[in-house]
Enzyme design. Structure first.
Site, short mmCIF file in Angstrom:
data_model
loop_
_atom_site.label_atom_id
_atom_site.label_comp_id
_atom_site.label_asym_id
_atom_site.label_seq_id
_atom_site.Cartn_x
_atom_site.Cartn_y
_atom_site.Cartn_z
N THR A 17 -51.98 -25.93 -36.48
CA THR A 17 -51.10 -24.80 -36.19
C THR A 17 -50.68 -24.80 -34.71
O THR A 17 -49.57 -24.43 -34.37
CB THR A 17 -51.82 -23.46 -36.50
OG1 THR A 17 -52.39 -23.54 -37.81
CG2 THR A 17 -50.87 -22.28 -36.45
N ARG A 21 -56.89 -29.92 -32.13
CA ARG A 21 -58.14 -29.24 -31.76
C ARG A 21 -59.31 -29.94 -32.41
O ARG A 21 -59.30 -30.17 -33.62
CB ARG A 21 -58.12 -27.79 -32.23
CG ARG A 21 -57.11 -27.03 -31.48
CD ARG A 21 -57.46 -25.59 -31.38
NE ARG A 21 -56.32 -24.92 -30.77
CZ ARG A 21 -55.95 -23.69 -31.05
NH1 ARG A 21 -56.63 -22.99 -31.92
NH2 ARG A 21 -54.92 -23.17 -30.45
N SER A 112 -57.68 -22.27 -27.41
CA SER A 112 -57.37 -20.86 -27.59
C SER A 112 -58.61 -19.97 -27.70
O SER A 112 -59.41 -19.91 -26.79
CB SER A 112 -56.47 -20.71 -28.81
OG SER A 112 -56.00 -19.39 -28.91
N HIS A 113 -58.76 -19.34 -28.85
CA HIS A 113 -59.82 -18.36 -29.05
C HIS A 113 -61.11 -18.99 -29.54
O HIS A 113 -62.08 -18.28 -29.79
CB HIS A 113 -59.33 -17.36 -30.10
CG HIS A 113 -58.79 -18.05 -31.32
ND1 HIS A 113 -57.57 -18.70 -31.30
CD2 HIS A 113 -59.31 -18.22 -32.54
CE1 HIS A 113 -57.36 -19.25 -32.49
NE2 HIS A 113 -58.41 -18.97 -33.26
N LYS A 125 -52.13 -29.68 -26.41
CA LYS A 125 -50.89 -29.28 -27.04
C LYS A 125 -49.73 -29.70 -26.15
O LYS A 125 -49.83 -29.59 -24.93
CB LYS A 125 -50.91 -27.75 -27.19
CG LYS A 125 -49.75 -27.18 -27.95
CD LYS A 125 -50.01 -25.71 -28.25
CE LYS A 125 -49.72 -24.85 -27.05
NZ LYS A 125 -49.50 -23.45 -27.39
N ASP A 276 -57.70 -13.64 -25.01
CA ASP A 276 -58.51 -14.75 -25.53
C ASP A 276 -58.68 -15.87 -24.51
O ASP A 276 -58.29 -15.74 -23.35
CB ASP A 276 -57.90 -15.29 -26.83
CG ASP A 276 -56.61 -16.05 -26.58
OD1 ASP A 276 -55.92 -15.73 -25.62
OD2 ASP A 276 -56.31 -16.98 -27.36
N ASP A 278 -57.23 -18.66 -23.73
CA ASP A 278 -56.11 -19.17 -22.94
C ASP A 278 -55.08 -18.10 -22.59
O ASP A 278 -54.00 -18.41 -22.08
CB ASP A 278 -55.43 -20.33 -23.68
CG ASP A 278 -54.85 -19.92 -25.01
OD1 ASP A 278 -55.40 -18.99 -25.64
OD2 ASP A 278 -53.85 -20.51 -25.45
N ASP A 280 -53.18 -15.98 -24.40
CA ASP A 280 -51.97 -15.64 -25.14
C ASP A 280 -52.19 -14.53 -26.16
O ASP A 280 -51.23 -13.94 -26.63
CB ASP A 280 -51.31 -16.88 -25.77
CG ASP A 280 -52.23 -17.65 -26.68
OD1 ASP A 280 -53.41 -17.25 -26.82
OD2 ASP A 280 -51.78 -18.67 -27.25
N ARG A 281 -53.45 -14.24 -26.50
CA ARG A 281 -53.70 -13.15 -27.45
C ARG A 281 -54.03 -11.85 -26.74
O ARG A 281 -54.45 -11.87 -25.58
CB ARG A 281 -54.89 -13.50 -28.36
CG ARG A 281 -54.61 -14.66 -29.27
CD ARG A 281 -55.74 -14.83 -30.26
NE ARG A 281 -55.39 -15.90 -31.19
CZ ARG A 281 -55.95 -16.09 -32.36
NH1 ARG A 281 -56.93 -15.29 -32.77
NH2 ARG A 281 -55.58 -17.08 -33.14
N THR A 343 -46.75 -19.11 -40.14
CA THR A 343 -47.76 -18.83 -39.12
C THR A 343 -47.68 -19.84 -37.99
O THR A 343 -47.57 -21.04 -38.23
CB THR A 343 -49.16 -18.88 -39.78
OG1 THR A 343 -49.22 -17.85 -40.75
CG2 THR A 343 -50.26 -18.69 -38.76
N LYS A 375 -46.89 -16.72 -27.03
CA LYS A 375 -47.30 -15.34 -27.05
C LYS A 375 -47.99 -15.04 -25.72
O LYS A 375 -48.43 -15.96 -25.03
CB LYS A 375 -48.20 -15.04 -28.24
CG LYS A 375 -49.39 -15.93 -28.41
CD LYS A 375 -50.06 -15.64 -29.74
CE LYS A 375 -51.26 -16.55 -29.97
NZ LYS A 375 -51.00 -17.55 -31.02
C1 G1P Z 1 -54.29 -18.92 -36.03
C2 G1P Z 1 -53.50 -17.67 -36.32
C3 G1P Z 1 -52.04 -17.89 -36.01
C4 G1P Z 1 -51.90 -18.34 -34.56
C5 G1P Z 1 -52.78 -19.55 -34.30
C6 G1P Z 1 -52.79 -19.95 -32.83
O1 G1P Z 1 -53.82 -19.99 -36.84
O2 G1P Z 1 -53.66 -17.28 -37.67
O3 G1P Z 1 -51.34 -16.72 -36.24
O4 G1P Z 1 -50.58 -18.67 -34.26
O5 G1P Z 1 -54.13 -19.26 -34.68
O6 G1P Z 1 -53.26 -18.93 -32.01
P1 G1P Z 1 -54.55 -20.43 -38.20
O7 G1P Z 1 -55.99 -20.72 -37.85
O8 G1P Z 1 -54.45 -19.26 -39.13
O9 G1P Z 1 -53.79 -21.63 -38.68
ZN ZN Z 2 -54.84 -18.39 -27.57
#
Ligand code: G1P
Ligand code: ZN
Length: 542
Positions: A17, A21, A112-113, A125, A276, A278, A280-281, A343, A375
């Site tokens: 997504t 990772r 990210s998170h 990325k 989070d 990085d 962005d959340r 998504t 974001k």
């Molecule tokens: C998840 C979130 C999605 C977001 C992405 C990156 O992806 O659901 O909305 O854009 O993290 O932060 P997923 O693990 O669902 O593919």
């Molecule tokens: Zn993030």
């Protein structure tokens, strides 16, 4: 000084997504990061002599990969790399730097998170010149290249010192180490009414931000404490740590619970926010009111003109498919376009570039606008503070009035993490098989209106993305959505998204899980979640 190193492909370098990772030990394999970075460069054209931006969220292994990327960028022929001091750039700040300085693109190092540390997650990325994540066309090509790569180019030189601001020469390429915060903070000042927010804070409105020992600490200290006058200590966990202090840097009701509890306590602050790994959340909590990310998007859109940067109105709104339809009602009222995308933030870029949308959001604690192409956590927090300052009302009053005007979209996401991959794939396959027979079926009071596997036709470039989530829509506007995560690094994560639209204001104070209980039960009945995953309950409910 350029040396060519022969290598062999790794089969598992498919970006998900949001980039590639993997766990750190996977990335630390010989040539693993190099293969992926070279595969990015091999897909770019016309970058010679141009600028690349590199930065990351400071997590474990960030510094090592930045050194590799710097040397490889020089060997590939970039003219300049702009890199954040200490290797730090939040994801939205990286997006801004790419745009502000007209860079060719950027490499953002983050997972990210997801947790960080020697055995935790890392990610790479690629972002294109508009500042946003590379579209699928490019990530697919990068993956294809990783499957056949047989060499990469680098330099045989010592590491660059990233801990001081300044310029260095790296075999003819300029490395400019920049302050990671200033440009971003300056941008925020152009978008929001800092004087009004400063006044709000000076009047005693207490704001706290939990940076979760991740990248936003320095940004939040500069903006909230230095420029907006909040008391020292208003930013908590403000020092970015390679392992995030063992926190799970995901701002939600599970991982940012301490902050939530504090704001909810009578003597606690008036407003709390978290972001989070990085940056962005975001999570926004007002006294007595947790704001769901879907509602946050809707409220920001409805009140956008209160912020100076959006005073002339917004062009349109986009949201990911699983995000609640709360914003759709705002778009309808404003008479502007509404776009439902798969998504992942990468689908918003084309819409923003084409001027079709200004604000975008995802239910996964992501909100942002066309000021960058990612974001942006702190942006959302500042937007809320701007709205509170302008309306002189509490978060709770603002949200409650919004529901009274537009109706409430009760919403929740249930995650089943680290489920057996085969079981998860089987569950989705079984759902796909059932799709055609579901419409017309009734489950208690619920009648299925339609069911499909979401596909998206990008109205700008005409590309089609299929299999983006199973949707079961019921009469009256309720729905359940199922999809597998594309960001996890072990096993599969099943996400169940549940939504009910309630127009009647006298029914707006029901506890969310209770309001959705019948839909949750039907989701399990149709998808056989418990039976197929062997789980009694979700791992995380947000
Ligand atoms: C998840 C979130 C999605 C977001 C992405 C990156 O992806 O659901 O909305 O854009 O993290 O932060 P997923 O693990 O669902 O593919
Ligand atoms: Zn993030």
């Amino acid at each position: 000084m350029i040396k060519t190193v022969s290598t062999t492909p790794y089969k598992d370098q498919k970006p998900g997504t949001s980039g590639l990772r993997k766990k750190v030990p996977v990335f630390a394999q010989e040539n693993y990061a190099e293969n992926f970075i070279q595969s990015i460069f091999d897909n770019l054209e016309g970058f010679e002599g141009k600028t690349l931006v590199i930065g990351g969220d400071g997590r474990y292994y960030n510094r090592e990969v930045i050194q590799k990327a710097l040397k490889m960028a020089a060997a590939a022929g970039f003219g300049k790399v702009m890199v954040g001091k200490g290797g730090i750039l939040s994801t939205p700040a990286a997006s801004h730097i790419i745009r502000k300085y007209g860079a060719f693109g950027g490499i953002v190092l983050s997972a990210s998170h997801n947790p960080g540390g020697p055995t935790e997650d890392f990610g790479i990325k690629y972002n294109i010149g508009n500042g946003g994540p590379a579209p699928e066309k490019i990530t697919d090509a990068i993956f294809a290249r990783t499957q056949v790569i047989d060499s990469y180019k680098t330099l045989d030189v010592a590491d660059i010192d990233l801990d001081g601001i300044g310029s260095f020469d790296l075999a003819g390429m300029v490395v400019e180490v920049i302050d990671p915060v200033t440009d971003y903070a300056d941008l925020m000042e152009t978008l929001f009414d800092f004087a009004a927010i400063r006044g709000l804070i000076a009047s005693g409105f207490r704001v706290v931000i939990d940076s979760m020992s991740a990248v936003t600490g320095p940004y939040a200290v500069e903006i909230l404490e230095k420029r907006l006058g909040a008391a020292k200590g208003s930013v908590r966990n403000e020092i970015p740590l390679p392992d995030f202090g063992h926190h799970h840097p995901d701002p939600n009701l599970v991982h940012a619970k301490a902050l939530y509890d504090d704001v909810m306590s009578p003597e606690g602050p008036d407003f709390g926010a978290a972001s989070d790994g990085d940056g962005d959340r975001n999570m926004v909590v007002g006294k007595g009111m947790f704001v769901t990310p879907s509602d946050s998007l809707a409220v920001i859109a409805a009140n956008a003109t209160l912020a100076p940067g959006y005073a002339s109105g917004i062009a349109g709104i986009a949201r990911s498919m699983p995000t609640s339809a709360a914003a759709d009602r705002v778009a309808e009222k404003l008479g502007i376009g509404m776009y439902e995308t798969p998504t992942g933030w990468k689908y918003f870029g084309n819409l923003m570039d084409a001027g079709k949308v200004t604000v975008c959001g995802e239910e996964s604690f992501g909100t942002g606008s066309s000021h960058v192409r990612e974001k942006d956590g702190l942006w959302a927090v500042l937007f809320w503070l701007n709205i509170v300052a302008a309306r002189k009302e509490s978060v709770k009053d603002i949200v409650t009035k919004h529901w009274a005007e537009y109706g409430r979209n009760y919403y929740s996401r249930h995650d089943y993490e680290e489920v057996d991959t085969q079981a998860a794939n089987g569950l989705v396959a079984n759902l796909r098989d059932k799709l055609a027979t579901l419409p017309g079926q009734t489950f208690g009071d619920l009648t299925v209106e339609s069911a499909d596997d979401f596909a998206y036709l990008d109205p700008v470039d005409g590309s089609v993305s299929k299999n983006q989530g199973i949707r079961i829509l019921f009469k009256g506007g309720s729905r359940v959505v199922f999809r597998l995560s594309g960001t996890g690094t072990s096993g599969a994560t099943l996400r169940l998204y549940v939504e009910r639209y309630e127009p009647d204001a006298s029914r707006h104070a029901i506890e969310t899980q209770a309001a959705l209980a019948d839909l949750i039960a039907v989701a399990d009945e149709i998808a056989e979640i418990k039976a197929r995953t062997g789980r009694d309950a979700p791992t995380v409910i947000t």
